[in-house]
Design an enzyme around this catalytic site. Sequence first.
Site, PDB file in Angstrom:
ATOM      1  N   LYS A 150       5.369  13.170  -9.873  1.00  0.00           N
ATOM      2  CA  LYS A 150       4.368  12.175  -9.498  1.00  0.00           C
ATOM      3  C   LYS A 150       3.500  12.690  -8.358  1.00  0.00           C
ATOM      4  CE  LYS A 150       4.122   7.257  -8.237  1.00  0.00           C
ATOM      5  NZ  LYS A 150       4.942   6.030  -8.034  1.00  0.00           N
ATOM      6  N   SER A 195       3.021   2.210  -9.856  1.00  0.00           N
ATOM      7  CA  SER A 195       2.182   3.360  -9.582  1.00  0.00           C
ATOM      8  C   SER A 195       2.627   4.618 -10.329  1.00  0.00           C
ATOM      9  CB  SER A 195       2.181   3.631  -8.066  1.00  0.00           C
ATOM     10  OG  SER A 195       3.500   3.910  -7.605  1.00  0.00           O
ATOM     11  N   SER A 224       7.388   0.032  -9.193  1.00  0.00           N
ATOM     12  CA  SER A 224       6.527   1.100  -9.714  1.00  0.00           C
ATOM     13  C   SER A 224       7.185   2.072 -10.678  1.00  0.00           C
ATOM     14  CB  SER A 224       5.921   1.900  -8.555  1.00  0.00           C
ATOM     15  OG  SER A 224       4.959   1.128  -7.873  1.00  0.00           O
TER      16      SER A 224
END
Length: 468
Positions: free
Chosen positions: A76, A152, A176
């Site tokens: 990520k 996210s 997330s």
Amino acid sequence: MHELSATAQLAALQAGEFSSRELTTHYLERIAKYDAMLGAFVTVVPELALDEARRADKRLADGDRAPLLGLPLGIKDLFNTAGVRTTFGSAALAETVPAADGWATGLLRQAGAVLVGKTNTPEFGATCYTENSVTAQPSVTPYDVTRYASGSSGGAAAAVAAGLLPVAHASDGAGSIRTPATTCYLVGVKPSLGLVTASVPPSSFFPTAIEGPLARNVADAALLLDVMAHPWKGDLNGWRPEGSFADLQPPKRLKIAVWTETGMDGITPHPETIRAVERTAILLQQLGHEIQEVPIPARWDDTIRRAMRTHFGYLIDLVVDQVVPDQRAAQLTPYIKYLNEIGAELSGADVLTAQAIQVRFASAFAATEADVVLTPVTSGPPVPLGHFESTGVEGIIDRMLEWSVYTPWANLSGQPAVALPSHLDQDGLPYGVQLVGRPRHDLELLALAAQLEAAALWDDVHPPCWSQ
């Protein structure tokens, strides 16, 4: 090759059925073919990936059996990767190249994973949808590319669901990992506080975010979690389980509390969201567990909603002050500027009061007299592009909470939580459920998830691009 699970891919690599270079090339080709449509990646590093794959093949030939050796992986883009651009989803930091890996990302690379790229994330991970000024394409669910893959960790989820990665690194500060897992029909694990040491130093003495895996099945999630669950010795919250996530034992008979109400006035769950919980509860009962429907322990009243707004503003204000040069502040997205302005207006008393309110709210949930809690993950299906910003930046927080209302409390309480797929509706949109365990009972929670998977809670259904 992408039709094999990550666990099966590792076994095939170790057996010499194909090479890491062949596997990595396969995924790079799929990324080149589908990423423009899905918005899964911010940065792709084919030359580095193939070089790492070549070295992994040599190590495999020499008998090395590092736990992730030769397996392609995405990290990520909120987390540092040595020598590879890390933008934090921000145009203001688009050229940042860290000198060192973050803690958990370093563990994954040291375990032999082949880094193919950085997965898409909103600016500083501040939203439950993945859209930023670094990439042209928002992260969308491959089940309907007109709808967000959430956030996210939206890029990570889109990549795994579409077969662009076998498994992915992610993080969860208010849902997330779990909401992207649900929009993309995946397994997502938010560990207990302290099981994984943050790759980014906490910007608050009240930590809510933690890293974890996104995967297509429980075994693949456990594979990644075993590698990540080695906290830094200086982590004040760090702990290790007595056992391995790769060797999950059937759980004992568990007492499971269930609710579907949102706790937010005027917000009712979608019928398919309720159906997901009901069918899971029936299966759990058939497996011998005790099911008890209970009222939601605390409601999302104005007090806690204001506290969450303070929390977001405080954290973003700290992040912007720490990492964004003044001359680049104009490149921040409107929502981040809005949160920064909220944060700049706060006093120390405002922040401490908000944190006390959050603790009281989370404590009501943590006091639930059950081994596990079963709830929805979201109040409805994946939402169309533009949904959260449709009423302007001032309305984004409320719209996000209305949709992801079930997830933040487990971050505030530090409890482990896992999102599991449930079913697709008649339009092909995915739904899932959330299981939340007792603090530091992550092994028990993953064992329950594996039991549900073995009992066929969900079908192995893939999006349209999977077999193309």
